[in-house]
Design a protein around this motif. Structure first.
Motif, PDB file in Angstrom:
ATOM      1  N   ARG A  35       0.861  -1.175   0.000  1.00  0.00           N
ATOM      2  CA  ARG A  35       0.000   0.000   0.000  1.00  0.00           C
ATOM      3  C   ARG A  35       0.900   1.228   0.000  1.00  0.00           C
ATOM      4  NH1 ARG A  35      -4.843   1.458   4.225  1.00  0.00           N
ATOM      5  NH2 ARG A  35      -5.634   3.215   3.021  1.00  0.00           N
ATOM      6  N   GLY A  36       0.937   1.919  -1.134  1.00  0.00           N
ATOM      7  CA  GLY A  36       1.828   3.058  -1.261  1.00  0.00           C
ATOM      8  C   GLY A  36       3.268   2.625  -1.084  1.00  0.00           C
ATOM      9  N   GLN A  37       3.992   3.324  -0.216  1.00  0.00           N
ATOM     10  CA  GLN A  37       5.404   3.006   0.023  1.00  0.00           C
ATOM     11  C   GLN A  37       5.609   1.868   1.025  1.00  0.00           C
ATOM     12  OE1 GLN A  37       7.504   6.273   1.842  1.00  0.00           O
ATOM     13  NE2 GLN A  37       5.897   6.624   3.354  1.00  0.00           N
ATOM     14  N   PHE A  38       4.524   1.325   1.557  1.00  0.00           N
ATOM     15  CA  PHE A  38       4.614   0.320   2.605  1.00  0.00           C
ATOM     16  C   PHE A  38       4.352  -1.098   2.109  1.00  0.00           C
ATOM     17  CE2 PHE A  38       3.308   4.190   4.920  1.00  0.00           C
ATOM     18  CZ  PHE A  38       4.430   4.319   5.732  1.00  0.00           C
ATOM     19  N   ALA A  39       5.063  -2.043   2.722  1.00  0.00           N
ATOM     20  CA  ALA A  39       4.830  -3.472   2.525  1.00  0.00           C
ATOM     21  C   ALA A  39       4.466  -4.042   3.896  1.00  0.00           C
ATOM     22  CB  ALA A  39       6.083  -4.152   1.988  1.00  0.00           C
ATOM     23  N   TYR A  40       3.295  -4.632   3.996  1.00  0.00           N
ATOM     24  CA  TYR A  40       2.823  -5.232   5.240  1.00  0.00           C
ATOM     25  C   TYR A  40       3.076  -6.729   5.161  1.00  0.00           C
ATOM     26  CZ  TYR A  40       0.673  -0.720   5.962  1.00  0.00           C
ATOM     27  OH  TYR A  40       0.481   0.622   6.127  1.00  0.00           O
ATOM     28  N   VAL A  41       3.808  -7.250   6.143  1.00  0.00           N
ATOM     29  CA  VAL A  41       4.272  -8.632   6.089  1.00  0.00           C
ATOM     30  C   VAL A  41       3.637  -9.445   7.212  1.00  0.00           C
ATOM     31  CG1 VAL A  41       6.297 -10.138   6.115  1.00  0.00           C
ATOM     32  CG2 VAL A  41       6.456  -7.833   5.112  1.00  0.00           C
ATOM     33  N   SER A  42       3.039 -10.560   6.814  1.00  0.00           N
ATOM     34  CA  SER A  42       2.465 -11.517   7.759  1.00  0.00           C
ATOM     35  C   SER A  42       3.052 -12.888   7.473  1.00  0.00           C
ATOM     36  CB  SER A  42       0.944 -11.612   7.606  1.00  0.00           C
ATOM     37  OG  SER A  42       0.335 -10.385   7.854  1.00  0.00           O
ATOM     38  N   GLY A  43       3.205 -13.667   8.518  1.00  0.00           N
ATOM     39  CA  GLY A  43       3.578 -15.058   8.349  1.00  0.00           C
ATOM     40  C   GLY A  43       2.322 -15.907   8.382  1.00  0.00           C
ATOM     41  N   VAL A  44       2.409 -17.089   7.822  1.00  0.00           N
ATOM     42  CA  VAL A  44       1.301 -18.035   7.872  1.00  0.00           C
ATOM     43  C   VAL A  44       1.762 -19.222   8.710  1.00  0.00           C
ATOM     44  CG1 VAL A  44      -0.285 -19.466   6.553  1.00  0.00           C
ATOM     45  CG2 VAL A  44       0.528 -17.302   5.583  1.00  0.00           C
ATOM     46  N   LEU A  45       1.049 -19.469   9.807  1.00  0.00           N
ATOM     47  CA  LEU A  45       1.391 -20.572  10.699  1.00  0.00           C
ATOM     48  C   LEU A  45       0.869 -21.892  10.137  1.00  0.00           C
ATOM     49  CD1 LEU A  45       0.577 -18.762  14.054  1.00  0.00           C
ATOM     50  CD2 LEU A  45       2.833 -19.168  13.050  1.00  0.00           C
ATOM     51  N   ALA A  46       1.324 -23.002  10.698  1.00  0.00           N
ATOM     52  CA  ALA A  46       0.963 -24.331  10.198  1.00  0.00           C
ATOM     53  C   ALA A  46      -0.542 -24.575  10.159  1.00  0.00           C
ATOM     54  CB  ALA A  46       1.646 -25.405  11.039  1.00  0.00           C
ATOM     55  N   ARG A  55       5.953  -4.021   9.183  1.00  0.00           N
ATOM     56  CA  ARG A  55       5.711  -3.155   8.032  1.00  0.00           C
ATOM     57  C   ARG A  55       7.067  -2.661   7.565  1.00  0.00           C
ATOM     58  NH1 ARG A  55       3.167   2.132   9.766  1.00  0.00           N
ATOM     59  NH2 ARG A  55       5.347   2.602  10.124  1.00  0.00           N
ATOM     60  N   LEU A  56       7.290  -2.737   6.269  1.00  0.00           N
ATOM     61  CA  LEU A  56       8.515  -2.221   5.685  1.00  0.00           C
ATOM     62  C   LEU A  56       8.192  -0.959   4.890  1.00  0.00           C
ATOM     63  CD1 LEU A  56      10.025  -5.586   4.414  1.00  0.00           C
ATOM     64  CD2 LEU A  56      10.620  -4.344   6.495  1.00  0.00           C
ATOM     65  N   ARG A  57       9.103   0.009   4.920  1.00  0.00           N
ATOM     66  CA  ARG A  57       8.912   1.262   4.190  1.00  0.00           C
ATOM     67  C   ARG A  57       9.943   1.331   3.070  1.00  0.00           C
ATOM     68  NH1 ARG A  57       9.683   4.812   7.998  1.00  0.00           N
ATOM     69  NH2 ARG A  57       7.491   5.097   8.476  1.00  0.00           N
ATOM     70  N   TYR A  58       9.458   1.458   1.856  1.00  0.00           N
ATOM     71  CA  TYR A  58      10.328   1.575   0.690  1.00  0.00           C
ATOM     72  C   TYR A  58      10.907   2.984   0.622  1.00  0.00           C
ATOM     73  CZ  TYR A  58      11.829   1.450  -4.193  1.00  0.00           C
ATOM     74  OH  TYR A  58      12.556   1.501  -5.352  1.00  0.00           O
ATOM     75  N   GLY A  59      12.217   3.056   0.449  1.00  0.00           N
ATOM     76  CA  GLY A  59      12.871   4.355   0.366  1.00  0.00           C
ATOM     77  C   GLY A  59      13.654   4.537  -0.914  1.00  0.00           C
TER      78      GLY A  59
END
Length: 110
Positions: A35-46, A55-59
């Motif tokens: 979303r915009g400059q952001f990457a939202y990261v989730s893991g998936v459990l078993a 959340r990562l911010r692209y620079g």
């Protein structure tokens, strides 16, 4: 506010998925939403349950992203520091930091 190009989005998903396979067997996958400059990261459990991680911010660089940890206590993200003391770095380092916290392996910080 730069947004990551499609190639960077694809690369980020691949890099985080590879790191999870190598280092985090508790995760069956990694989901990255942009979303915009952001990457939202989730893991998936078993059991299929999603686990919000960060959340990562692209620079402007695919190699270096700003880092914010997900805080369940406030259901939001807090700008944070990696174990190196930097607030930005390799996405794999950010994944290790978040997983170290949420999957209970603090050895990732040493």
């Amino acid at each position: 506010m730069a947004t990551p190009p499609t190639s960077t989005k694809t690369s980020l998903q691949q890099r985080l998925s590879q790191r999870a396979r190598e280092r985090w067997p508790q995760l069956t996958g990694v989901d990255v939403r942009f979303r915009g400059q952001f990457a939202y990261v989730s893991g998936v459990l078993a059991d299929g349950e999603p686990l919000s991680l960060m959340r990562l911010r692209y620079g402007g660089s695919a190699a270096r992203w700003g880092f914010a940890i997900y805080l369940a206590s406030k259901d939001g993200y807090e700008d944070s520091f990696l174990p190196t003391g930097d607030s930005a770095g390799a996405p794999e380092d950010a994944l290790d930091t978040a997983c170290g916290l949420y999957l209970g392996d603090p050895t990732t910080w040493t």
